[in-house]
Design an enzyme around this catalytic site. Structure first.
Site, PDB file in Angstrom:
ATOM      1  N   SER A  54       0.811  -1.222   0.000  1.00 34.31           N
ATOM      2  CA  SER A  54       0.000   0.000   0.000  1.00 34.31           C
ATOM      3  C   SER A  54       0.844   1.272   0.000  1.00 34.31           C
ATOM      4  O   SER A  54       1.801   1.413   0.756  1.00 34.31           O
ATOM      5  CB  SER A  54      -0.913   0.016   1.226  1.00 34.31           C
TER       6      SER A  54
ATOM      7  N   LYS B 271     -13.717  -3.859   1.558  1.00 35.62           N
ATOM      8  CA  LYS B 271     -14.586  -2.678   1.432  1.00 35.62           C
ATOM      9  C   LYS B 271     -16.058  -2.994   1.698  1.00 35.62           C
ATOM     10  O   LYS B 271     -16.759  -2.204   2.322  1.00 35.62           O
ATOM     11  CB  LYS B 271     -14.409  -2.031   0.059  1.00 35.62           C
TER      12      LYS B 271
ATOM     13  N   ASP C 147     -13.625   6.694  -3.212  1.00 35.23           N
ATOM     14  CA  ASP C 147     -13.062   6.205  -4.483  1.00 35.23           C
ATOM     15  C   ASP C 147     -13.708   6.914  -5.681  1.00 35.23           C
ATOM     16  O   ASP C 147     -12.999   7.355  -6.605  1.00 35.23           O
ATOM     17  CB  ASP C 147     -13.288   4.690  -4.635  1.00 35.23           C
TER      18      ASP C 147
ATOM     19  N   GLY D 284     -16.482  -3.287 -16.412  1.00 35.87           N
ATOM     20  CA  GLY D 284     -16.402  -3.874 -15.070  1.00 35.87           C
ATOM     21  C   GLY D 284     -17.700  -3.654 -14.313  1.00 35.87           C
ATOM     22  O   GLY D 284     -18.493  -2.768 -14.656  1.00 35.87           O
TER      23      GLY D 284
ATOM     24  N   ARG E 230     -17.460  -8.654 -18.105  1.00 34.51           N
ATOM     25  CA  ARG E 230     -17.224 -10.031 -18.553  1.00 34.51           C
ATOM     26  C   ARG E 230     -18.422 -10.901 -18.200  1.00 34.51           C
ATOM     27  O   ARG E 230     -18.937 -11.648 -19.021  1.00 34.51           O
ATOM     28  CB  ARG E 230     -15.943 -10.550 -17.878  1.00 34.51           C
TER      29      ARG E 230
ATOM     30  N   MET F  70      -8.338   2.184 -13.956  1.00 31.26           N
ATOM     31  CA  MET F  70      -8.285   2.406 -12.497  1.00 31.26           C
ATOM     32  C   MET F  70      -7.062   1.728 -11.870  1.00 31.26           C
ATOM     33  O   MET F  70      -6.636   2.091 -10.781  1.00 31.26           O
ATOM     34  CB  MET F  70      -9.551   1.866 -11.828  1.00 31.26           C
TER      35      MET F  70
ATOM     36  N   TYR G 234      -2.999   0.577 -11.695  1.00 26.77           N
ATOM     37  CA  TYR G 234      -1.696   1.129 -12.085  1.00 26.77           C
ATOM     38  C   TYR G 234      -0.639   0.074 -11.790  1.00 26.77           C
ATOM     39  O   TYR G 234      -0.894  -0.879 -11.065  1.00 26.77           O
ATOM     40  CB  TYR G 234      -1.402   2.456 -11.365  1.00 26.77           C
TER      41      TYR G 234
ATOM     42  N   GLY H 169      -4.559   4.621 -12.713  1.00 29.83           N
ATOM     43  CA  GLY H 169      -5.303   4.960 -11.508  1.00 29.83           C
ATOM     44  C   GLY H 169      -4.500   5.577 -10.367  1.00 29.83           C
ATOM     45  O   GLY H 169      -5.024   5.714  -9.255  1.00 29.83           O
TER      46      GLY H 169
END
Ligand code: NDP
Length: 296
Positions: free
Chosen positions: A18, A69, A113, A136, A161, A221, A223, A248
Site C-alpha cells: 500500500s 470494502k 473512491d 467492469g 465479462r 483504475m 496502475y 489509476g
C-alpha cells in the site's frame, strides 16, 4: 510529558504494497498536521477484530482496501456521502459528536473512491454530455457510477465479462442514461472509456474492439508497481488510437486527499504527488510487469 500523535491506518490483505502511508505523510507535511499512519494486515476472516482493536487503541481513522470494502460497509454503524449506494466503504471516521464522555465512538463509513476518480478525471476532460463506456461491475465500478452520473454525461454504457452483473448494477441505479450492454453488442464511439476491471492486475487484455477506444480518453483504475511501465490496458489503448491514456495513480491520490479532509477538516494540495510516487516506484522496481493490487 509524552504527546501522542493521532493514529491512522490502512487495513487490507495483503497490505505491504500500500502507498497510502506515503501519501498521507506527504499530506501531513503539506498541511502541518501531525499524525502517524500505519499498515494493518487483517486475516481475511477477521476484519472486524483488527479494526475494533485499532479504534479501541486510540485509532482515529481507517482506510480500507481489498478485500474488505464490502465487509467494512456492513461493519460501520452509519454511512455518509456515496458509501450507502456504493455498498462499499474505503474510509472510516469517528463521528465527532460521539465518544467519551457520552459512550463508545460511533464509526461512520465513507466512500471516496468515486469522487477521487472524478477529481482526477475532471483534469482530463469535461464529462457533461460525454459518451462514457465503463468496463467492469465490481466494487470499484459500483462506487464510481453515482458521482459519474451526477456530472450529467450524455450516456453511460456499462459492460462486464459476466454480463448479468452489469445488468444487475444498471438496474440498481435505474437511470435512463445508464445502460448495460453485452461485450459482443458494444458499439462506439465514446469520449471516455474507464477500465474498472481487475484485468490489468494480471496483465490481461479485455476482448474489445480497437474502434471503441479510437479517439476516446482511456482511463485504467489500475496502475503498475513500476512507475515507468503502463498498465496492459493503457498500452493497448495507446496503441489502438486512444486520444490519451491515464492510470489509476491519480485516483489513488485524490481518494486519499478526500479521506484526509474527512479526518482533518483540510483538503490537502495534491499537485505533484503522482509524479513523486511514480519516481519512488520506478527506483527500485520490484515487479515491472504486474499490476499487483493498486488499490489503497
Ligand atoms: P472486484 O474484484 O470487485 O471486481 C473485479 C472486476 O473486474 C469484475 O467486474 C470482474 O468481472 C472484472 N475482471 C477481473 N478480471 C478480469 C479479466 N481478466 N478480464 C475481464 N474482466 C475481469 O474489484 P474492484 O472493483 O475492487 O477493483 C477493480 C479495479 O479497480 C482493480 O484493478 C483495482 O485495483 C482498481 N481500483 C483502483 C483504485 C484506485 O484508487 N486507483 C480504487 C479501487 C479499485 P467479473 O464480474 O466477470 O468477474
Amino acid at each position: 510529558m509524552t504527546v501522542s500523535v493521532p493514529r491512522y491506518a490502512v487495513i487490507g490483505h495483503p497490505i505491504a504494497h500500500s502507498l497510502s502511508p506515503q501519501i498521507h505523510q506527504i499530506f501531513a507535511e503539506r498541511t502541518g498536521i501531525q499524525l502517524s499512519y500505519e499498515r494493518l494486515l487483517a486475516p481475511r476472516d477477521d476484519f472486524a477484530g483488527v479494526a475494533s482493536a485499532f479504534f479501541e487503541d486510540a485509532g482515529q481513522g481507517l482506510n480500507v482496501t481489498l478485500p474488505f470494502k464490502e465487509v467494512a460497509h456492513a461493519w460501520v454503524a452509519h454511512h455518509a456521502g456515496y458509501a450507502a449506494r456504493a455498498g462499499a466503504v474505503n474510509t472510516i471516521a469517528i463521528d465527532p459528536v460521539s465518544g467519551p464522555p457520552r459512550g463508545a465512538p460511533v464509526l461512520v463509513g465513507h466512500n471516496t473512491d468515486g469522487p477521487g476518480l472524478l477529481r482526477d478525471l475532471s483534469r482530463l476532460l469535461p464529462l457533461a454530455g460525454a459518451r462514457i463506456l465503463v468496463l467492469g461491475a465490481g466494487g470499484a465500478v459500483r462506487g464510481v457510477l453515482e458521482p459519474i452520473l451526477e456530472r450529467q454525461p450524455g450516456q453511460v454504457v456499462l459492460c462486464n465479462r459476466t454480463a448479468s452483473r452489469a445488468d444487475a448494477l444498471a438496474a440498481d441505479f435505474a437511470d435512463h442514461r445508464l445502460q448495460a450492454c453485452a461485450l459482443v453488442d458494444l458499439s462506439g464511439p465514446f469520449d471516455l472509456v474507464v477500465n474498472g476491471t481487475a484485468a490489468s492486475l494480471s496483465g490481461d487484455l479485455l476482448p474489445i474492439a480497437t474502434d471503441l477506444v479510437q479517439g476516446a480518453w482511456c482511463y485504467d483504475m489500475a496502475y503498475t508497481r513500476d512507475g515507468a511501465a503502463a498498465t496492459a490496458f493503457c498500452q493497448w489503448a495507446a496503441a489502438s488510437g486512444a486520444a490519451g491514456v491515464s492510470d489509476g495513480l491519480g485516483m489513488l491520490v485524490e481518494q486519499a486527499a478526500l479521506a484526509f479532509e474527512i479526518w482533518h477538516g483540510q483538503l490537502p494540495e495534491t499537485h505533484g504527488i503522482v509524479a513523486r510516487l511514480r519516481n519512488a516506484l520506478t527506483d527500485p522496481a520490484p515487479n515491472p510487469t504486474s499490476g499487483e493490487h493498486p488499490d489503497g
